[in-house]
Design a protein around this motif. Structure first.
Motif, mmCIF file in Angstrom:
data_model
loop_
_atom_site.group_PDB
_atom_site.id
_atom_site.type_symbol
_atom_site.label_atom_id
_atom_site.label_comp_id
_atom_site.label_asym_id
_atom_site.label_seq_id
_atom_site.Cartn_x
_atom_site.Cartn_y
_atom_site.Cartn_z
ATOM 1 N N GLU A 156 0.823 -1.211 0.000
ATOM 2 C CA GLU A 156 0.000 0.000 0.000
ATOM 3 C C GLU A 156 0.858 1.263 0.000
ATOM 4 N N TYR A 204 -2.222 3.268 -10.794
ATOM 5 C CA TYR A 204 -3.213 3.323 -9.715
ATOM 6 C C TYR A 204 -4.631 3.260 -10.284
ATOM 7 N N GLN A 206 -7.838 2.550 -8.135
ATOM 8 C CA GLN A 206 -7.658 3.592 -7.130
ATOM 9 C C GLN A 206 -7.760 4.965 -7.797
#
Length: 315
Positions: A6, A54, A59
């Motif tokens: 992460e 991402y 994300q």
């Protein structure tokens, strides 16, 4: 593949900015690059390439703007792992600006200190990067001066030319692949695909990936001409370390009965059931997620670090 590390976008940018150093001599490449024409647009493109990973993995919490205001050339806005909005400002200094400073025509240090103060006060950045895109040898003393004068500015990071050029020159596919590897470093599919390639000689792995992409593109037939074409691609990829052309017969021997079916002297057929399973899974993952570059095969070559392995084998 799944994200297993992460790292937020700010941490990833920091990793890339100091991830690939070049020699001081190589930084002469900055001499003819201009701030507005070359440096700002390309640095923006590099940051966008990183952010594309991402987005590909679901994300949508990042934004990048390129502008010259509030002391910032490029502004990256993102959420950290706790959901807090953070901002990173990038200020780029060109060789032309350093030469004007050298000639006492530009008070660069005063300007830079003002830009840092403005970026924290107005743009409200959390971190600020100064990219010194200059000739490291010619401007050695001025680089030391900048580092010394700014060392006490909190959350202000100086990226010296040997690091800045490494980031600037990184090919989009390499940048994309390195970002994926950092985010998905413990993903089971990626690790298995890497192991499958590590179990083959680099040139055999290259042929296997190329033939896999051909097969999933709808063409199973492989003749001698096609094999020579792939060999030429391998030579372009590996350069002087590709080996002699007679190595092709050895590669063919390793592929027959596994990836390829048929007999020497006749046309061959790619055997779908003989293709490495994890590489196939990686191919379709990339087919869905990646819109960039030359196709999933090229992405896979970057993800399994074939170029790095080739360099290590030679070393």
């Amino acid at each position: 593949m799944f994200i297993t590390n992460e790292m937020d976008a700010g941490q990833m940018l920091a990793e890339h900015l100091k991830g690939r150093r070049v020699s001081p001599e190589a930084t002469a490449a900055f001499v003819n690059l201009r701030h507005d024409r070359d440096l700002c647009p390309h640095i923006s493109d590099q940051v966008n390439t990183m952010l594309a990973v991402y987005r590909a993995y679901g994300q949508e919490v990042h934004d990048m703007q390129s502008f010259r205001d509030d002391g910032v050339d490029v502004l990256l806005t993102y959420e950290d792992k706790d959901g807090n909005e953070r901002k990173v400002g990038i200020q780029i200094k060109s060789d032309d600006e350093f030469r004007q400073w050298e000639a006492k025509k530009l008070p660069l240090l005063q300007i830079l200190k003002g830009q840092i103060a403005t970026a924290f006060a107005n743009a409200r950045v959390d971190d600020f990067y100064v990219l010194l895109c200059v000739d490291a040898i010619r401007h050695r003393s001025r680089i030391r001066t900048v580092c010394s004068e700014l060392k006490n500015f909190p959350r202000c990071h100086i990226i010296e030319p040997i690091d800045a050029l490494g980031f600037y020159q990184m090919q989009p596919m390499s940048l994309w692949s390195r970002t994926v590897r950092l985010l998905c470093n413990r993903d089971a599919v990626l690790r298995a695909a890497t192991d499958e390639c590590d179990g083959r000689a680099p040139d055999v792995a290259f042929f296997t990936i190329t033939l896999m992409e051909q097969a999933f593109g709808g063409s199973l037939r492989v003749d001698d001409s096609r094999l020579f074409d792939i060999w030429n691609e391998w030579e372009e990829f590996a350069g002087e370390e590709a080996g002699e052309p007679d190595r092709l017969s050895e590669i063919l021997g390793e592929l027959l009965g596994d990836v390829l079916g048929g007999e020497v002297g006749q046309d061959y057929s790619i055997q779908i059931d003989g293709l490495p399973k994890a590489l196939c899974a990686l191919y379709f993952d990339l087919k869905v997620r990646s819109e960039a570059f030359d196709g999933p095969g090229s992405d896979i070559i970057g993800l399994v670090q074939l170029a790095d392995r080739l360099a290590n084998d030679i070393g």
